[in-house]
Design a protein around this motif. Structure first.
Motif, PDB file in Angstrom:
ATOM      1  N   ILE A  11      35.160  63.716  63.909  1.00 47.72           N
ATOM      2  CA  ILE A  11      36.317  63.453  64.765  1.00 47.72           C
ATOM      3  C   ILE A  11      37.588  63.852  64.016  1.00 47.72           C
ATOM      4  CG2 ILE A  11      37.653  61.681  65.969  1.00 47.72           C
ATOM      5  CD1 ILE A  11      35.060  60.156  66.385  1.00 47.72           C
ATOM      6  N   TYR A  12      38.350  64.732  64.630  1.00 45.74           N
ATOM      7  CA  TYR A  12      39.602  65.225  64.063  1.00 45.74           C
ATOM      8  C   TYR A  12      40.730  64.349  64.619  1.00 45.74           C
ATOM      9  CZ  TYR A  12      42.860  68.812  62.327  1.00 45.74           C
ATOM     10  OH  TYR A  12      43.827  69.496  61.645  1.00 45.74           O
ATOM     11  N   SER A  13      41.430  63.649  63.758  1.00 44.11           N
ATOM     12  CA  SER A  13      42.479  62.722  64.193  1.00 44.11           C
ATOM     13  C   SER A  13      43.864  63.310  63.904  1.00 44.11           C
ATOM     14  CB  SER A  13      42.339  61.374  63.484  1.00 44.11           C
ATOM     15  OG  SER A  13      41.100  60.770  63.815  1.00 44.11           O
ATOM     16  N   VAL A  14      44.730  63.232  64.896  1.00 49.89           N
ATOM     17  CA  VAL A  14      46.081  63.785  64.789  1.00 49.89           C
ATOM     18  C   VAL A  14      47.092  62.685  65.077  1.00 49.89           C
ATOM     19  CG1 VAL A  14      47.700  65.515  65.666  1.00 49.89           C
ATOM     20  CG2 VAL A  14      45.258  66.056  65.532  1.00 49.89           C
ATOM     21  N   LYS A  15      48.061  62.535  64.194  1.00 47.58           N
ATOM     22  CA  LYS A  15      49.131  61.558  64.420  1.00 47.58           C
ATOM     23  C   LYS A  15      50.202  62.200  65.296  1.00 47.58           C
ATOM     24  CE  LYS A  15      51.424  57.700  63.794  1.00 47.58           C
ATOM     25  NZ  LYS A  15      51.894  57.292  62.454  1.00 47.58           N
ATOM     26  N   VAL A  16      50.463  61.585  66.437  1.00 48.87           N
ATOM     27  CA  VAL A  16      51.452  62.102  67.386  1.00 48.87           C
ATOM     28  C   VAL A  16      52.691  61.218  67.312  1.00 48.87           C
ATOM     29  CG1 VAL A  16      51.930  62.678  69.791  1.00 48.87           C
ATOM     30  CG2 VAL A  16      49.602  62.911  68.895  1.00 48.87           C
ATOM     31  N   PRO A  17      53.777  61.717  66.703  1.00 51.41           N
ATOM     32  CA  PRO A  17      54.974  60.895  66.532  1.00 51.41           C
ATOM     33  C   PRO A  17      55.541  60.363  67.847  1.00 51.41           C
ATOM     34  CG  PRO A  17      55.097  62.886  65.190  1.00 51.41           C
ATOM     35  CD  PRO A  17      53.928  63.044  66.091  1.00 51.41           C
ATOM     36  N   GLN A  18      55.484  61.206  68.901  1.00 50.11           N
ATOM     37  CA  GLN A  18      56.047  60.769  70.186  1.00 50.11           C
ATOM     38  C   GLN A  18      55.315  59.561  70.750  1.00 50.11           C
ATOM     39  OE1 GLN A  18      55.159  63.754  69.302  1.00 50.11           O
ATOM     40  NE2 GLN A  18      56.727  65.299  69.796  1.00 50.11           N
ATOM     41  N   MET A  19      54.045  59.425  70.417  1.00 49.11           N
ATOM     42  CA  MET A  19      53.250  58.305  70.892  1.00 49.11           C
ATOM     43  C   MET A  19      53.182  57.178  69.877  1.00 49.11           C
ATOM     44  SD  MET A  19      50.048  60.501  72.435  1.00 49.11           S
ATOM     45  CE  MET A  19      49.110  59.025  72.770  1.00 49.11           C
ATOM     46  N   ASN A  20      53.582  57.516  68.635  1.00 51.64           N
ATOM     47  CA  ASN A  20      53.448  56.567  67.531  1.00 51.64           C
ATOM     48  C   ASN A  20      52.012  56.063  67.431  1.00 51.64           C
ATOM     49  OD1 ASN A  20      54.368  55.090  65.301  1.00 51.64           O
ATOM     50  ND2 ASN A  20      54.786  53.275  66.543  1.00 51.64           N
ATOM     51  N   ASP A  21      51.093  57.014  67.582  1.00 48.57           N
ATOM     52  CA  ASP A  21      49.681  56.647  67.572  1.00 48.57           C
ATOM     53  C   ASP A  21      48.849  57.863  67.180  1.00 48.57           C
ATOM     54  OD1 ASP A  21      47.431  55.136  67.797  1.00 48.57           O
ATOM     55  OD2 ASP A  21      47.530  54.870  69.969  1.00 48.57           O
ATOM     56  N   TRP A  22      47.576  57.625  66.873  1.00 46.32           N
ATOM     57  CA  TRP A  22      46.655  58.689  66.534  1.00 46.32           C
ATOM     58  C   TRP A  22      45.857  59.100  67.764  1.00 46.32           C
ATOM     59  CZ3 TRP A  22      46.145  60.952  61.698  1.00 46.32           C
ATOM     60  CH2 TRP A  22      46.856  60.337  60.656  1.00 46.32           C
ATOM     61  N   VAL A  23      45.588  60.395  67.859  1.00 51.09           N
ATOM     62  CA  VAL A  23      44.736  60.930  68.918  1.00 51.09           C
ATOM     63  C   VAL A  23      43.469  61.474  68.263  1.00 51.09           C
ATOM     64  CG1 VAL A  23      44.479  62.669  70.721  1.00 51.09           C
ATOM     65  CG2 VAL A  23      46.669  61.491  70.413  1.00 51.09           C
ATOM     66  N   ASP A  24      42.313  60.996  68.720  1.00 54.04           N
ATOM     67  CA  ASP A  24      41.033  61.406  68.152  1.00 54.04           C
ATOM     68  C   ASP A  24      40.397  62.496  69.008  1.00 54.04           C
ATOM     69  OD1 ASP A  24      41.314  59.521  66.143  1.00 54.04           O
ATOM     70  OD2 ASP A  24      40.210  57.970  67.252  1.00 54.04           O
TER      71      ASP A  24
END
Length: 353
Positions: free
Chosen positions: A57-70
């Protein structure tokens, strides 16, 4: 399910649209205490055996969401393992490999059976697959269908999908998908400050595989006396059309002929011819560049490259997704990612009190 994240050193996922097994994953795991073993009867929780699958699983931190997307980028069985002192090297392949053994037993379906259901039945009954993302389509078998004991289930399923102008593949979740080939770009690679391209693209042109006309010869429809036949030609406005490639008023036709008796209607033949023609017109362009990782892309996606010097659309055929922070994604080729072992420190888990 065991989480191996704390042992992960690095690796990459390689994707090759034309390969028998589309996805391949290599990775290195750190195991100084020898907790990860090769034996299938090991009592260790972290035991790895060849009958287990690896999910990445590649996880990306999305600043606009202030959350990680897996984003799942790989799911498949281990095909080889070796230990080099404290490091375990693992190679995994996509789930297609599980459907590339001999069928062993026969498989039959009657004329008129829904072809989508037949594909599902082949993979379910002969390979044990139970994860599907298939659309509802009305295509029917034009004749009784059977597979012998030596048949390769995955090859048979792909042939049925191709006859419906559909792409059959496993995505990063390990789900078997049946879809139409994207006809418009799903992602645009751009350069500049807001773009994702990080190297100068290499563009090559090869006309040997280009076709500007496709003829599909199908079977004989019910009540007819002759096979269904459809020919499609690139429009005159296209730079590769017979009109543009011709001379002195004589068009230059680069024809590909497809014979498929499972096609029994003009609509099916037109869909097949249109899908193949659009794909062949894209084959003149090969691109090769590095970009920031875009992990959600799939093999066969239509993408666009738009830079200061180039603007072209291309079918995504080969790419590598790095699993090491700071590395780039290769598009148009597969390159190895070096594991920076000295930049990673391992610490044993604290024992629960």
């Amino acid at each position: 399910m065991t989480d191996l994240s704390t042992r992960f050193l690095g690796g990459q996922v390689n994707v090759d649209y034309a390969a028998d097994v589309t996805r391949n994953c290599t990775m290195q795991l750190f195991d100084p205490e020898r907790a990860m073993t090769f034996e299938t009867d090991s009592a260790n929780e972290g035991a790895l055996y060849l009958n287990r699958m690896i999910r990445v699983i590649y996880s990306v931190k999305v600043p606009q969401m202030n959350d990680w997307v897996d984003i799942p980028v790989f799911t498949g069985p281990i095909v080889s393992m070796d230990r080099d002192n404290d490091i375990i090297n693992i190679e995994c392949q996509g789930k297609e490999v599980l459907a590339r053994g001999a069928a062993v037993r026969t498989f039959t379906r009657k004329k008129g059976s829904n072809r989508v259901n037949v594909i599902r039945d082949i993979l379910r009954d002969l390979t044990g697959e139970n994860k599907f993302d298939f659309p509802e389509l009305s295509y029917k078998l034009a004749a009784d269908y059977s597979l012998g004991r030596e048949s390769i289930p995955w090859d048979a399923a792909k042939r049925l999908a191709s006859g419906m102008s559909r792409q059959l593949f496993y995505d990063g979740r390990g789900i078997c998908r049946l879809r139409t080939f994207p006809g418009s770009p799903v992602w645009t690679f751009k350069d500049g400050d807001s773009g994702t391209v990080v190297s100068t693209p290499k563009i090559s042109y090869d006309s040997s595989e280009v076709k500007n006309a496709v003829q599909v010869k199908g079977g004989i429809p019910k009540g007819a006396k002759t096979p269904v036949t459809v020919t499609l030609v690139a429009p005159s406005s296209h730079p590769l059309s017979p009109f543009k490639l011709g001379r002195n008023g004589v068009g230059r036709y680069l024809l590909e002929v497809i014979e498929d008796e499972s096609i029994r209607s003009k609509a099916e033949a037109e869909e097949k011819a249109g899908t193949v023609l659009n794909d062949r017109l894209l084959q003149e362009v090969d691109v090769d560049f590095n970009a920031m990782p875009i992990p959600h892309l799939e093999p066969g996606d239509l993408c666009r490259l738009s830079t200061e010097h180039y603007a072209t659309s291309f079918r995504l055929r080969e790419f590598s997704i790095p699993l090491v922070a700071g590395e780039v994604m290769s598009v148009g080729s597969i390159r190895n990612v070096n594991v920076r072992r000295n930049a990673w420190k391992w610490a044993p888990k604290k024992k629960k009190k």
